[in-house]
Design a protein around this motif. Structure first.
Motif, mmCIF file in Angstrom:
data_model
loop_
_atom_site.group_PDB
_atom_site.id
_atom_site.type_symbol
_atom_site.label_atom_id
_atom_site.label_comp_id
_atom_site.label_asym_id
_atom_site.label_seq_id
_atom_site.Cartn_x
_atom_site.Cartn_y
_atom_site.Cartn_z
ATOM 1 N N PHE A 25 -14.086 -18.182 -41.270
ATOM 2 C CA PHE A 25 -15.336 -17.433 -41.390
ATOM 3 C C PHE A 25 -16.383 -18.092 -40.512
ATOM 4 O O PHE A 25 -16.651 -19.290 -40.618
ATOM 5 N N MET A 26 -16.944 -17.291 -39.603
ATOM 6 C CA MET A 26 -17.934 -17.846 -38.666
ATOM 7 C C MET A 26 -19.298 -17.220 -38.889
ATOM 8 O O MET A 26 -19.415 -16.063 -39.278
ATOM 9 N N ASP A 27 -20.340 -17.998 -38.635
ATOM 10 C CA ASP A 27 -21.701 -17.469 -38.650
ATOM 11 C C ASP A 27 -22.544 -18.299 -37.694
ATOM 12 O O ASP A 27 -22.419 -19.522 -37.654
ATOM 13 N N GLU A 28 -23.334 -17.642 -36.883
ATOM 14 C CA GLU A 28 -24.216 -18.302 -35.915
ATOM 15 C C GLU A 28 -23.496 -19.360 -35.089
ATOM 16 O O GLU A 28 -24.005 -20.456 -34.878
ATOM 17 N N ILE A 55 -17.902 -21.702 -40.771
ATOM 18 C CA ILE A 55 -18.474 -22.031 -42.081
ATOM 19 C C ILE A 55 -17.352 -22.396 -43.054
ATOM 20 O O ILE A 55 -17.480 -23.323 -43.837
ATOM 21 N N GLU A 56 -16.262 -21.623 -42.978
ATOM 22 C CA GLU A 56 -15.127 -21.940 -43.860
ATOM 23 C C GLU A 56 -13.830 -21.677 -43.122
ATOM 24 O O GLU A 56 -13.748 -20.750 -42.324
ATOM 25 N N GLN A 57 -12.812 -22.468 -43.382
ATOM 26 C CA GLN A 57 -11.459 -22.079 -43.011
ATOM 27 C C GLN A 57 -10.544 -22.394 -44.184
ATOM 28 O O GLN A 57 -10.423 -23.533 -44.594
ATOM 29 N N GLU A 58 -9.957 -21.346 -44.696
ATOM 30 C CA GLU A 58 -9.206 -21.461 -45.953
ATOM 31 C C GLU A 58 -7.961 -20.603 -45.876
ATOM 32 O O GLU A 58 -7.861 -19.715 -45.031
ATOM 33 N N ASN A 80 -12.546 -17.913 -54.233
ATOM 34 C CA ASN A 80 -13.556 -18.960 -54.385
ATOM 35 C C ASN A 80 -14.217 -19.335 -53.069
ATOM 36 O O ASN A 80 -14.046 -20.456 -52.585
ATOM 37 N N PRO A 81 -14.962 -18.407 -52.481
ATOM 38 C CA PRO A 81 -15.646 -18.804 -51.240
ATOM 39 C C PRO A 81 -16.633 -19.920 -51.554
ATOM 40 O O PRO A 81 -17.335 -19.854 -52.570
ATOM 41 N N LYS A 82 -16.647 -20.943 -50.704
ATOM 42 C CA LYS A 82 -17.479 -22.106 -50.999
ATOM 43 C C LYS A 82 -18.942 -21.848 -50.678
ATOM 44 O O LYS A 82 -19.829 -22.237 -51.412
ATOM 45 N N SER A 83 -19.179 -21.173 -49.546
ATOM 46 C CA SER A 83 -20.579 -21.012 -49.127
ATOM 47 C C SER A 83 -21.150 -19.694 -49.627
ATOM 48 O O SER A 83 -20.427 -18.731 -49.856
ATOM 49 N N ASP A 84 -22.465 -19.668 -49.780
ATOM 50 C CA ASP A 84 -23.133 -18.431 -50.194
ATOM 51 C C ASP A 84 -22.991 -17.357 -49.123
ATOM 52 O O ASP A 84 -22.866 -16.181 -49.435
ATOM 53 N N ARG A 85 -23.023 -17.804 -47.868
ATOM 54 C CA ARG A 85 -22.962 -16.830 -46.800
ATOM 55 C C ARG A 85 -21.629 -16.089 -46.782
ATOM 56 O O ARG A 85 -21.562 -14.894 -46.568
ATOM 57 N N ALA A 86 -20.567 -16.837 -47.021
ATOM 58 C CA ALA A 86 -19.258 -16.193 -47.071
ATOM 59 C C ALA A 86 -19.187 -15.237 -48.247
ATOM 60 O O ALA A 86 -18.665 -14.131 -48.145
ATOM 61 N N LYS A 87 -19.761 -15.670 -49.371
ATOM 62 C CA LYS A 87 -19.778 -14.841 -50.575
ATOM 63 C C LYS A 87 -20.486 -13.516 -50.295
ATOM 64 O O LYS A 87 -19.976 -12.440 -50.573
ATOM 65 N N GLU A 88 -21.669 -13.638 -49.708
ATOM 66 C CA GLU A 88 -22.451 -12.458 -49.347
ATOM 67 C C GLU A 88 -21.658 -11.547 -48.418
ATOM 68 O O GLU A 88 -21.625 -10.332 -48.608
ATOM 69 N N PHE A 89 -21.031 -12.159 -47.416
ATOM 70 C CA PHE A 89 -20.280 -11.389 -46.415
ATOM 71 C C PHE A 89 -19.134 -10.633 -47.078
ATOM 72 O O PHE A 89 -18.927 -9.454 -46.822
ATOM 73 N N ILE A 90 -18.399 -11.316 -47.948
ATOM 74 C CA ILE A 90 -17.265 -10.671 -48.620
ATOM 75 C C ILE A 90 -17.753 -9.499 -49.457
ATOM 76 O O ILE A 90 -17.198 -8.403 -49.393
ATOM 77 N N ASP A 91 -18.834 -9.709 -50.196
ATOM 78 C CA ASP A 91 -19.388 -8.621 -51.005
ATOM 79 C C ASP A 91 -19.738 -7.433 -50.134
ATOM 80 O O ASP A 91 -19.460 -6.287 -50.465
#
Lengths: 251, 233
Positions: free
Chosen positions: A216-219, A223-226, A234-245
């Motif tokens: 998962f990339m941002d800017e 941000i995450e690689q899982e 269980n996305p760790k970052s809020d940004r990933a969570k927001e993106f998935i939603d």
């Protein structure tokens, strides 16, 4: 059970367009036979990252090692041509050559780069078009094919060089929903056949079905690689969570 | 006294023969200067599309120089200003005006052709380059098999216009003493005072040339037509 032999190693890769930093200290490894999905909001540097891997764009810091070869070292030499032929690429807007038939699109590079004789290249080209379900459209020009058909020709073209790796840059974003399935089916087959794939996409169904890893990339940053399950549950970052939603629920 | 029309002068000798000779000269000047303009323009336009900065600068200087000076001034320059500097062997050359007209028109038109060539190559989407290079083609192969054939098809309509323009601009050759179609109609007026008929004949001649070119280029375009790429209504 996949063996863990790295085929692409990205080490502290950074890239700027003027003052604007598009890639910021990217580090990751892709193993042979893996299918890795890259997602993230637009402008996060996903496509640029792909183009750095096969040397279509320069970068200022870090390096990309493809099967032991440093892209930084060969990017302005003839060696880069050879390396690119080992990495197929599929584009959002297909980028088929409009003045050539589907078959000519597929056979151009094998004929000109590998100097494969016309007959042999065509035989192999027909096999590939068969594989993507377009044998009967071989002699049509891209303008006479639907978007989904064009993209499958694009995949056949990427496969024609017997590449070790195929990179997909949002392969379904420009397609109508009913055509997306045809293209994804071809991609799933490829992944199951053990092709190393690097796929920029928002098709999370595809990711869930075949991806070994999600980046998962941002800017410009990773941000995450899982693995897929962890990323969605269980996305760790809020940004990933927001993106998935946001991408799972459109409204 | 009202103007007395006499259309028969167009068909009478020697004027009919003059008109035919003028028409042939116009076609010759147009074709010969096009033979200079097209390859030179393609060359200069390609220079302007290359990554090398020096190449691009040379191309830019050529284009900006020749397309910003009136063609009439350029013809005067080649015919009146340059030959005396080159000595009597050149300035007394028979048919000097003929060479000057073809040369002047050719290199002027080349600057305009170069612009169409450059913009044609520029309108090939960048993704086509990425696609070609990603399969392992070299820069040269990418140009040879993808950018040139694609760009050339985009260039056909503006190049058709340029090809038409070269015949129309060839009328300026009369100012350095060539009796091509326009010059002839002017001369017939002087001999007969039937300027209306003479000019009408010249107009007819230009229309025949122009419509023929449009027809031929249309055929070429049809033959090279690519589905989904540039559709002309």
């Amino acid at each position: 059970m996949k063996e863990e032999t790295p085929i692409i190693e990205i080490k502290n890769l950074s890239k700027w367009y003027g003052d604007f930093q598009v890639l910021d200290d990217i580090t990751t490894t892709i193993n042979r036979g893996e299918c890795v999905v890259i997602c993230g909001p637009s402008g996060s540097g996903k496509s640029t990252l792909l183009r750095c891997i096969n040397g279509l764009e320069d970068f200022q810091k870090g390096d990309v090692i493809v099967d032991g070869v440093s892209i930084k070292e060969i990017s302005h030499t003839k060696e880069i041509y050879k390396l690119r032929s080992r990495i197929g690429m599929v584009f959002q807007h297909f980028e088929l050559y409009p003045h050539m038939t589907a078959l000519e699109n597929v056979t151009l590079a094998p004929k000109k780069v590998f100097k494969i004789p016309e007959k042999e290249a065509e035989k192999r080209g027909m096999e590939l078009l068969e594989k993507v379900g377009l044998r009967e459209h071989a002699h049509k020009k891209p303008g006479e094919l639907s978007g989904g058909q064009q993209q499958r020709v694009g995949i056949a073209r990427a496969l024609a060089m017997n590449a070790d790796i195929i990179m997909f840059d949002e392969p379904t974003s420009a397609l109508d929903p009913e055509m997306i399935r045809d293209v994804l089916e071809v991609m799933v087959d490829l992944a199951k056949g053990g092709m190393t794939m690097l796929v920029v996409t928002h098709e999370m169904g595809f990711a869930k079905a075949v991806a070994d890893k999600i980046i998962f990339m941002d800017e410009g940053r990773i941000i995450e690689q899982e693995d897929v399950e962890t990323f969605f549950k269980n996305p760790k970052s809020d940004r990933a969570k927001e993106f998935i939603d946001r991408i799972l629920v459109h409204i | 006294m009202a103007y007395q029309f006499d259309w028969s002068i167009i068909w009478s000798e020697p004027y009919f023969r003059w008109l035919i000779i003028g028409l042939i000269k116009t076609i010759e000047i147009g074709l010969l200067s096009w033979i200079i303009a097209l390859p030179l323009g393609i060359g200069i336009g390609t220079l302007r599309s290359l990554p090398n900065k020096a190449c691009r600068a040379i191309g830019a200087i050529y284009v900006e120089f020749f397309r910003n000076i009136p063609l009439l001034v350029q013809l005067f320059f080649w015919y009146y200003a340059i030959p005396p500097l080159l000595g009597t062997r050149i300035s007394r050359l028979p048919n000097l005006e003929w060479y000057c007209a073809i040369f002047g028109l050719g290199i002027y038109t080349a600057s305009r052709v170069a612009e169409h060539v450059r913009s044609g190559f520029n309108s090939v989407p960048i993704g086509q380059r990425f696609a070609a290079l990603s399969t392992g083609l070299s820069q040269f192969q990418m140009f040879r098999y993808v950018i040139i054939p694609y760009g050339f098809r985009i260039m056909i309509p503006p190049l058709t216009t340029e090809f038409l323009t070269i015949f129309k601009n060839s009328a300026l050759a009369m100012t350095i003493g060539i009796l091509e179609l326009s010059g002839i109609s002017w001369r017939i007026n002087e001999y007969t005072f039937h300027g209306f008929e003479a000019t009408t004949a010249a107009i007819g001649g230009y229309l025949i040339i122009g419509l023929t070119i449009i027809f031929l280029m249309g055929q070429l375009e049809k033959r090279l037509r690519v589905p989904g790429l540039m559709r002309r209504e």
